[in-house]
Motif scaffolding. Structure first.
Motif, mmCIF file in Angstrom:
data_model
loop_
_atom_site.group_PDB
_atom_site.id
_atom_site.type_symbol
_atom_site.label_atom_id
_atom_site.label_comp_id
_atom_site.label_asym_id
_atom_site.label_seq_id
_atom_site.Cartn_x
_atom_site.Cartn_y
_atom_site.Cartn_z
ATOM 1 N N ASN A 186 0.834 -1.203 0.000
ATOM 2 C CA ASN A 186 0.000 0.000 0.000
ATOM 3 C C ASN A 186 0.869 1.253 0.000
ATOM 4 O O ASN A 186 2.098 1.185 0.168
ATOM 5 N N LYS A 187 0.217 2.371 -0.180
ATOM 6 C CA LYS A 187 0.930 3.662 -0.252
ATOM 7 C C LYS A 187 1.510 4.049 1.104
ATOM 8 O O LYS A 187 2.584 4.660 1.167
ATOM 9 N N ARG A 188 0.832 3.689 2.177
ATOM 10 C CA ARG A 188 1.336 4.025 3.508
ATOM 11 C C ARG A 188 2.717 3.420 3.741
ATOM 12 O O ARG A 188 3.642 4.101 4.196
ATOM 13 N N ASP A 189 2.869 2.145 3.404
ATOM 14 C CA ASP A 189 4.147 1.474 3.615
ATOM 15 C C ASP A 189 5.240 2.062 2.723
ATOM 16 O O ASP A 189 6.401 2.181 3.138
ATOM 17 N N MET A 194 10.141 5.511 2.102
ATOM 18 C CA MET A 194 10.737 6.675 1.443
ATOM 19 C C MET A 194 11.204 7.719 2.454
ATOM 20 O O MET A 194 12.233 8.370 2.256
ATOM 21 N N LEU A 195 10.459 7.881 3.548
ATOM 22 C CA LEU A 195 10.888 8.831 4.589
ATOM 23 C C LEU A 195 12.169 8.355 5.268
ATOM 24 O O LEU A 195 13.052 9.147 5.591
ATOM 25 N N TYR A 197 14.439 6.329 3.873
ATOM 26 C CA TYR A 197 15.535 6.335 2.899
ATOM 27 C C TYR A 197 15.815 7.737 2.355
ATOM 28 O O TYR A 197 16.934 8.247 2.442
ATOM 29 N N GLU A 198 14.789 8.372 1.816
ATOM 30 C CA GLU A 198 15.001 9.666 1.157
ATOM 31 C C GLU A 198 15.194 10.807 2.154
ATOM 32 O O GLU A 198 15.915 11.764 1.878
ATOM 33 N N GLY A 199 14.553 10.709 3.315
ATOM 34 C CA GLY A 199 14.668 11.769 4.305
ATOM 35 C C GLY A 199 15.677 11.482 5.396
ATOM 36 O O GLY A 199 16.050 12.372 6.145
ATOM 37 N N GLY A 200 16.101 10.205 5.512
ATOM 38 C CA GLY A 200 17.045 9.848 6.552
ATOM 39 C C GLY A 200 16.460 9.933 7.949
ATOM 40 O O GLY A 200 17.194 10.091 8.932
ATOM 41 N N LEU A 201 15.139 9.813 8.080
ATOM 42 C CA LEU A 201 14.493 9.930 9.378
ATOM 43 C C LEU A 201 14.708 8.666 10.209
ATOM 44 O O LEU A 201 14.925 7.579 9.674
ATOM 45 N N ARG A 202 14.640 8.825 11.523
ATOM 46 C CA ARG A 202 14.598 7.683 12.433
ATOM 47 C C ARG A 202 13.175 7.154 12.465
ATOM 48 O O ARG A 202 12.215 7.893 12.218
ATOM 49 N N ILE A 203 13.017 5.880 12.829
ATOM 50 C CA ILE A 203 11.684 5.283 12.803
ATOM 51 C C ILE A 203 10.758 5.959 13.818
ATOM 52 O O ILE A 203 9.566 6.145 13.564
ATOM 53 N N GLY A 204 11.299 6.375 14.973
ATOM 54 C CA GLY A 204 10.472 7.087 15.949
ATOM 55 C C GLY A 204 9.976 8.410 15.415
ATOM 56 O O GLY A 204 8.846 8.836 15.704
ATOM 57 N N GLU A 205 10.814 9.081 14.627
ATOM 58 C CA GLU A 205 10.425 10.356 14.024
ATOM 59 C C GLU A 205 9.327 10.152 12.986
ATOM 60 O O GLU A 205 8.421 10.982 12.862
ATOM 61 N N VAL A 206 9.390 9.056 12.258
ATOM 62 C CA VAL A 206 8.373 8.755 11.246
ATOM 63 C C VAL A 206 7.027 8.476 11.914
ATOM 64 O O VAL A 206 5.994 9.041 11.541
ATOM 65 N N ARG A 241 13.860 20.234 13.610
ATOM 66 C CA ARG A 241 14.576 20.413 12.348
ATOM 67 C C ARG A 241 13.619 20.213 11.182
ATOM 68 O O ARG A 241 12.536 19.644 11.349
ATOM 69 N N VAL A 242 14.013 20.701 10.020
ATOM 70 C CA VAL A 242 13.204 20.590 8.803
ATOM 71 C C VAL A 242 13.982 19.783 7.780
ATOM 72 O O VAL A 242 15.171 20.020 7.550
ATOM 73 N N VAL A 243 13.318 18.807 7.160
ATOM 74 C CA VAL A 243 13.947 17.945 6.165
ATOM 75 C C VAL A 243 13.246 18.147 4.829
ATOM 76 O O VAL A 243 12.032 17.963 4.720
ATOM 77 N N ASP A 244 13.997 18.525 3.815
ATOM 78 C CA ASP A 244 13.443 18.667 2.471
ATOM 79 C C ASP A 244 13.313 17.304 1.814
ATOM 80 O O ASP A 244 14.212 16.453 1.933
ATOM 81 N N VAL A 245 12.206 17.090 1.112
ATOM 82 C CA VAL A 245 11.972 15.828 0.419
ATOM 83 C C VAL A 245 11.546 16.124 -1.021
ATOM 84 O O VAL A 245 11.340 17.280 -1.401
ATOM 85 N N SER A 246 11.381 15.069 -1.790
ATOM 86 C CA SER A 246 11.068 15.235 -3.211
ATOM 87 C C SER A 246 9.578 15.467 -3.446
ATOM 88 O O SER A 246 8.731 15.165 -2.599
ATOM 89 N N LYS A 247 9.265 15.994 -4.621
ATOM 90 C CA LYS A 247 7.866 16.175 -5.019
ATOM 91 C C LYS A 247 7.167 14.829 -5.146
ATOM 92 O O LYS A 247 5.972 14.717 -4.876
#
Length: 366
Positions: A186-189, A194-195, A197-206, A241-247
């Motif tokens: 699904n799109k949620r997963d 992507m967050l 990998y692409e954003g480098g976030l920690r799982i708790g932050e996600v 902090r603010v993380v830029d991500v893709s469109k």
């Protein structure tokens, strides 16, 4: 021994205390946990310390000692006990045995115990922590900006700290990332991956993200520390902090809200259960771990949430990002953490540089 989660009045998040075999609260640990909470330690840190001290008190029970009556040798034996396959005191194996805990894990547990004893010494109920440390006059590696101001002052170094073998962190290839995204149901997963990998976030932050943290018009994700989340997912740092991500990621988020998210039950959490008895509730850690186990079984790719964060950071470094920028994007408190973790050379890096060297040599000889 048991770690018990409790809720305290006027505290939006749970605390953790230690219960002995007679179901009595271990008073010294409870006071220490209160001290950690009062000094602003993160809830996840407090939880981890409670479980580390549980191991220590189980060890003390085996050797028949009270925490304020231990010796240097007792702590030394505890280090061996943590790595022992049997978990027994003073048991030695003739044949080599594989340790049940890695050196890094043992060091984390020992650091918690040392912190506990530092607290007891400040209370005046223990008087032996000086034997737990070596004093050194100068750091061997990184020198801080204000190093000159403290270079002549003795610094404490945990004498029980194990030497950790330097290992290259594991990262994924672009092909593996694509395979994992395709394998999502699904799109949620997909957004979660992507967050990470692409954003480098920690799982708790996600898992702690709220809709107000997603700035769709500017393709940004705000990482905000909150004292309490229903799913007990917390941002590690209290610094926003603010993380830029893709469109593309933002477009996927919009589709997720339109086609999968139920506004009536979802509340303000971005990631919720899409089915089952917990439908509509914020997603928890174990649900994400289940997701990664399914992906590994489906694709054959060994992957963890933090491996995606490692992959993102490594790609940034290889593409010429300064460590200070990577530090800010990942939310590290110290740039040296970024340098020590990600500024490394793999065998492929070395091979590529050698091929460039050969190519330049051939061009010069022509």
């Amino acid at each position: 021994m048991k770690v018990q989660k409790i809720y305290v009045e006027n505290k939006p998040y749970p605390l953790y205390i230690l219960i002995d075999d007679e179901f009595k609260v271990v008073d010294k640990v409870m006071k220490y946990i209160k001290f950690l909470d009062n000094t602003g330690k993160a809830p996840n840190t407090i939880k981890a310390y409670a479980y580390h001290l549980k191991l220590y008190f189980e060890y003390l029970k085996q050797i028949g000692k009270e925490p304020d009556r231990v010796s240097f040798e007792d702590i030394s034996n505890f280090v061996g006990w943590l790595g022992s396959p049997t978990g027994q005191v003073n048991v030695y194996h003739i044949a080599p045995q594989e340790a049940i805990r890695a050196e890094t894990t043992v060091n984390v547990i020992i650091n918690a115990v040392m912190s506990f004893y530092d607290y007891l010494e400040r209370l005046g109920v223990f008087d032996g922590t000086s034997t737990f440390y070596n004093e050194t006059r100068s750091p061997k590696t990184y020198k801080s900006f204000l190093y000159h101001a403290t270079k002549n002052k003795a610094q404490k170094r945990n004498i029980f700290k194990l030497k950790v073998k330097k290992k290259l962190i594991k990262v994924l290839s672009q092909e593996q990332i694509k395979t994992l995204l395709i394998a999502c149901n699904n799109k949620r997963d997909k957004i979660i991956l992507m967050l990470l990998y692409e954003g480098g976030l920690r799982i708790g932050e996600v898992l702690g993200l709220r809709h107000e943290d997603v700035v769709t018009w500017d393709n940004q994700i705000k990482i905000v520390h909150r004292d309490y989340n229903v799913n007990e997912a917390f941002a590690k740092s209290k610094r926003e902090r603010v993380v830029d991500v893709s469109k593309q990621l933002m477009s996927l988020y919009t589709d997720y809200i339109i086609y999968e998210y139920d506004d009536e039950v979802g509340g303000d959490y971005v990631f919720i259960n899409l089915r089952g008895p917990n439908y509509g509730e914020p997603l928890r850690y174990h649900s994400v771990l289940d997701l990664f186990m399914r992906l590994e079984k489906k694709t054959g790719i060994i992957v963890t949430p933090h491996m995606l964060r490692h992959t993102h950071a490594t790609e940034l470094i290889r593409n010429g990002w300064d460590a200070a920028y990577v530090q800010k994007r990942l939310g590290h408190a110290n740039v040296q953490t970024t340098i020590n973790t990600y500024v490394h050379l793999s065998n492929d890096d070395m091979k590529g540089k050698y091929q460039e060297y050969l190519q330049r040599s051939e061009n010069r000889s022509e």
